[in-house]
Write a protein that holds these residues in place. Structure first.
Motif, PDB file in Angstrom:
ATOM      1  N   ARG A  83       0.830  -1.209   0.000  1.00  0.00           N
ATOM      2  CA  ARG A  83       0.000   0.000   0.000  1.00  0.00           C
ATOM      3  C   ARG A  83       0.867   1.262   0.000  1.00  0.00           C
ATOM      4  O   ARG A  83       0.579   2.232  -0.710  1.00  0.00           O
ATOM      5  CB  ARG A  83      -0.939  -0.002   1.209  1.00  0.00           C
ATOM      6  N   ALA A  84       1.925   1.249   0.788  1.00  0.00           N
ATOM      7  CA  ALA A  84       2.836   2.397   0.816  1.00  0.00           C
ATOM      8  C   ALA A  84       3.452   2.628  -0.561  1.00  0.00           C
ATOM      9  O   ALA A  84       3.580   3.769  -1.006  1.00  0.00           O
ATOM     10  CB  ALA A  84       3.922   2.186   1.864  1.00  0.00           C
ATOM     11  N   GLY A  85       3.808   1.547  -1.242  1.00  0.00           N
ATOM     12  CA  GLY A  85       4.345   1.672  -2.592  1.00  0.00           C
ATOM     13  C   GLY A  85       3.358   2.329  -3.540  1.00  0.00           C
ATOM     14  O   GLY A  85       3.726   3.182  -4.347  1.00  0.00           O
ATOM     15  N   GLN A  86       2.080   1.953  -3.424  1.00  0.00           N
ATOM     16  CA  GLN A  86       1.040   2.574  -4.247  1.00  0.00           C
ATOM     17  C   GLN A  86       0.933   4.068  -3.946  1.00  0.00           C
ATOM     18  O   GLN A  86       0.814   4.892  -4.860  1.00  0.00           O
ATOM     19  CB  GLN A  86      -0.312   1.913  -3.997  1.00  0.00           C
ATOM     20  N   LEU A  87       0.941   4.405  -2.655  1.00  0.00           N
ATOM     21  CA  LEU A  87       0.818   5.815  -2.267  1.00  0.00           C
ATOM     22  C   LEU A  87       2.020   6.621  -2.748  1.00  0.00           C
ATOM     23  O   LEU A  87       1.860   7.745  -3.248  1.00  0.00           O
ATOM     24  CB  LEU A  87       0.654   5.928  -0.748  1.00  0.00           C
ATOM     25  N   TRP A  88       3.234   6.088  -2.596  1.00  0.00           N
ATOM     26  CA  TRP A  88       4.422   6.789  -3.071  1.00  0.00           C
ATOM     27  C   TRP A  88       4.358   6.980  -4.585  1.00  0.00           C
ATOM     28  O   TRP A  88       4.661   8.060  -5.098  1.00  0.00           O
ATOM     29  CB  TRP A  88       5.693   6.016  -2.715  1.00  0.00           C
TER      30      TRP A  88
END
Length: 96
Positions: A83-88
């Motif tokens: 999820r963090a990768g998507q947000l970044w």
């Protein structure tokens, strides 16, 4: 030589859902672990530490605890990292 900036750390903080929290003891004080700090290591693996508050109340010391190797916790770490990768990737840049 690459023009890409050298990124020294990638880390996220993840709230541990109530039903997945656990307790651990440090210096004779019991803590309820409530958050994870997840880091992306240079080789692509993830490392995680847990943080929490004294079960009896109060502020307590800011100390890390190992994360147990439980499938539901491993899944939480992996899902949060994805999820963090998507947000970044979807960031809209810095205002300035």
């Amino acid at each position: 030589m690459s023009d890409a900036p050298e990124v020294s750390a990638l880390a996220i903080n993840v709230n541990i859902p109530t039903e997945l929290r656990w307790t651990d003891v440090r210096r004779e004080e019991e803590f309820t672990l409530m958050t994870l700090n997840v880091r992306l290591l240079p080789d692509g693996r993830l490392a995680a530490k847990a943080y929490g508050r004294p079960t009896a109340g109060g502020r307590g010391a800011y100390v890390s605890f190992p994360v147990p190797d439980r499938p539901e916790i491993v899944d939480l770490v992996n899902t949060a990292a994805a999820r963090a990768g998507q947000l970044w990737a979807a960031n809209s840049g810095i205002d300035g």
